[in-house]
Scaffold this active site. Structure first.
Site, mmCIF file in Angstrom:
data_model
loop_
_atom_site.group_PDB
_atom_site.id
_atom_site.type_symbol
_atom_site.label_atom_id
_atom_site.label_comp_id
_atom_site.label_asym_id
_atom_site.label_seq_id
_atom_site.Cartn_x
_atom_site.Cartn_y
_atom_site.Cartn_z
ATOM 1 N N LYS A 51 0.810 -1.196 0.000
ATOM 2 C CA LYS A 51 0.000 0.000 0.000
ATOM 3 C C LYS A 51 0.854 1.262 0.000
ATOM 4 C CE LYS A 51 -3.175 -2.233 3.242
ATOM 5 N NZ LYS A 51 -3.744 -2.088 4.624
ATOM 6 N N GLY A 52 2.082 1.136 0.449
ATOM 7 C CA GLY A 52 2.916 2.300 0.729
ATOM 8 C C GLY A 52 3.158 3.250 -0.430
ATOM 9 N N GLU A 107 8.060 2.027 -6.044
ATOM 10 C CA GLU A 107 8.203 1.616 -4.641
ATOM 11 C C GLU A 107 8.298 2.839 -3.742
ATOM 12 O OE1 GLU A 107 7.738 -0.409 -2.485
ATOM 13 O OE2 GLU A 107 8.819 -2.293 -2.622
ATOM 14 N N ASP A 108 7.776 2.698 -2.548
ATOM 15 C CA ASP A 108 7.864 3.801 -1.591
ATOM 16 C C ASP A 108 9.278 3.941 -1.029
ATOM 17 O OD1 ASP A 108 7.653 1.356 -0.250
ATOM 18 O OD2 ASP A 108 6.117 2.010 1.157
ATOM 19 N N ASP A 111 14.543 -0.672 1.739
ATOM 20 C CA ASP A 111 15.263 -0.850 2.995
ATOM 21 C C ASP A 111 16.319 -1.941 2.792
ATOM 22 O OD1 ASP A 111 16.079 -0.952 5.601
ATOM 23 O OD2 ASP A 111 14.194 -1.649 6.440
ATOM 24 N N LYS A 139 17.065 3.802 1.787
ATOM 25 C CA LYS A 139 17.776 3.686 3.057
ATOM 26 C C LYS A 139 19.198 3.204 2.777
ATOM 27 C CE LYS A 139 14.235 3.259 6.555
ATOM 28 N NZ LYS A 139 13.681 2.447 7.652
ATOM 29 N N PHE A 159 13.199 5.192 11.002
ATOM 30 C CA PHE A 159 11.887 4.778 10.518
ATOM 31 C C PHE A 159 11.077 6.013 10.129
ATOM 32 C CE2 PHE A 159 7.595 3.153 10.591
ATOM 33 C CZ PHE A 159 7.759 1.935 9.949
ATOM 34 N N VAL A 160 10.619 6.052 8.897
ATOM 35 C CA VAL A 160 9.898 7.226 8.410
ATOM 36 C C VAL A 160 8.436 6.914 8.102
ATOM 37 C CG1 VAL A 160 11.941 8.418 7.497
ATOM 38 C CG2 VAL A 160 10.711 6.786 6.050
ATOM 39 N N ASP A 166 3.569 3.985 6.272
ATOM 40 C CA ASP A 166 2.815 3.793 7.510
ATOM 41 C C ASP A 166 3.675 3.371 8.672
ATOM 42 O OD1 ASP A 166 3.184 1.113 6.318
ATOM 43 O OD2 ASP A 166 1.950 0.454 7.991
ATOM 44 N N ARG A 172 -0.143 7.387 7.231
ATOM 45 C CA ARG A 172 0.019 7.437 5.771
ATOM 46 C C ARG A 172 -0.462 8.778 5.235
ATOM 47 N NH1 ARG A 172 0.959 2.137 3.903
ATOM 48 N NH2 ARG A 172 -0.132 0.494 5.006
HETATM 49 P P1 IMP Z 1 12.659 -4.091 2.130
HETATM 50 O O1 IMP Z 1 12.079 -5.319 1.524
HETATM 51 O O2 IMP Z 1 13.460 -4.389 3.365
HETATM 52 O O3 IMP Z 1 13.453 -3.250 1.157
HETATM 53 O O4 IMP Z 1 11.463 -3.248 2.708
HETATM 54 C C1 IMP Z 1 10.647 -2.495 1.919
HETATM 55 C C2 IMP Z 1 9.303 -2.288 2.561
HETATM 56 O O5 IMP Z 1 9.380 -2.186 3.995
HETATM 57 C C3 IMP Z 1 8.729 -0.978 2.090
HETATM 58 O O6 IMP Z 1 7.982 -1.153 0.910
HETATM 59 C C4 IMP Z 1 7.905 -0.533 3.274
HETATM 60 O O7 IMP Z 1 6.601 -1.072 3.205
HETATM 61 C C5 IMP Z 1 8.606 -1.117 4.477
HETATM 62 N N1 IMP Z 1 9.491 -0.115 5.134
HETATM 63 C C6 IMP Z 1 10.835 -0.147 5.211
HETATM 64 N N2 IMP Z 1 11.321 0.912 5.888
HETATM 65 C C7 IMP Z 1 10.239 1.647 6.233
HETATM 66 C C8 IMP Z 1 10.097 2.892 6.969
HETATM 67 O O8 IMP Z 1 11.039 3.559 7.406
HETATM 68 N N3 IMP Z 1 8.820 3.336 7.139
HETATM 69 C C9 IMP Z 1 7.734 2.664 6.664
HETATM 70 N N4 IMP Z 1 7.834 1.509 5.987
HETATM 71 C C10 IMP Z 1 9.087 0.996 5.770
HETATM 72 MG MG MG Z 2 4.552 -0.840 4.710
#
Ligand code: IMP
Ligand code: MG
Length: 184
Positions: A51-52, A107-108, A111, A139, A159-160, A166, A172
Site C-alpha cells: 500500500k505504501g 516503490e515507496d 530498505d 535507506k 523509521f519514516v 505507515d 500514511r
Molecule cells: P525491504 O524489503 O526491506 O526493502 O522493505 C521495503 C518495505 O518495507 C517498504 O515497501 C515498506 O513497506 C517497508 N518499510 C521499510 N522501511 C520503512 C520505513 O522507514 N517506514 C515505513 N515503511 C518501511
Molecule cells: Mg509498509
C-alpha cells in the site's frame, strides 16, 4: 514547515518533519519528466506497489506526460528469518499481460531490498521489454542486490512515515515525510 516536533493526534507519536511537502512535489515532478524522457514515446506501465506507494504513484502518474497506464500489485516478502530468496507472496496481482511492455515499478522505500529483489525477478519472468524501478526513498543498507533506476531522496536508517508510508497502518495521511520519535 519548520523542524519543530509535531504531535500527531492520530497516533500519539512524535513526528519530526524530514522532507517537506513542497520538496517532495518538486522532486516527483523531476522524476516524472526524467522517466518520460527515457521512455521516449512508449506507453509506460506504472506498477504501484501497495500500500505504501499509493500516494507517490498517484503524484508520479500526473507528473509523467504522454501515454501512461497504472497497475497495482500487493505483495508480502518473506522476513529476514526466512531464506533470502526474494520469494514473494502475491496478495493482489496486476490485471494485464505485461509481456513486451515498458514497465516502471513504483516503490515507496527500499530498505533491505528484499521486496524489490523479488519484484524484479517476478517482472523479468513475465518478459517485459523494459523494466525500470523508481523508489521515493532509499535507506543506506541494502542487503539484497537491486537496481534502482530513479530515486527521490536518500535518507538514514531511521523509521519514516507519511506520504503513504505507515507506522502500523497509521500516519500514511501526513502530506510530508517525517521520522517517528516516540509512541504512546
Ligand atoms: P525491504 O524489503 O526491506 O526493502 O522493505 C521495503 C518495505 O518495507 C517498504 O515497501 C515498506 O513497506 C517497508 N518499510 C521499510 N522501511 C520503512 C520505513 O522507514 N517506514 C515505513 N515503511 C518501511
Ligand atoms: Mg509498509
Amino acid at each position: 514547515m519548520n523542524s519543530v516536533r509535531a504531535e500527531h493526534p492520530a497516533a500519539g507519536a512524535q513526528v519530526r518533519p524530514l522532507i517537506a511537502e513542497l520538496e517532495i512535489r518538486q522532486r516527483v515532478e523531476e522524476l516524472g519528466r526524467q522517466i518520460r524522457e527515457d521512455a521516449g514515446q512508449r506507453e509506460i506501465v506504472l506498477i504501484c506497489i501497495l500500500k505504501g506507494s499509493v500516494v507517490f504513484a498517484a503524484d508520479l502518474l500526473r507528473a509523467i506526460p504522454g501515454d501512461v497506464a497504472l497497475e497495482f500489485l500487493r505483495a508480502k516478502s518473506y522476513g529476514q528469518s526466512q531464506v533470502s530468496s526474494g520469494k514473494l507472496e502475491i496478495l493482489q496481482d496486476v490485471d494485464r499481460d505485461l509481456a513486451g511492455s515498458y514497465v516502471v515499478i513504483v516503490e515507496d522505500i527500499i530498505d533491505t531490498g528484499l521486496t524489490l529483489h523479488g519484484l524484479q525477478k517476478l517482472f523479468r519472468a513475465r518478459k517485459v521489454e523494459t523494466l525500470k524501478t523508481v523508489a521515493l526513498l532509499l535507506k543506506p543498507q541494502q542487503d539484497h542486490q537491486v537496481e534502482v533506476d530513479y530515486f527521490g531522496f536518500r535518507i538514514g536508517s531511521e523509521f519514516v512515515v507519511g506520504y503513504g508510508l505507515d507506522w502500523a497502518e497509521r500516519l500514511r495521511n501526513l502530506p510530508y515525510i517525517g521520522v517517528v520519535e516516540g509512541s504512546s
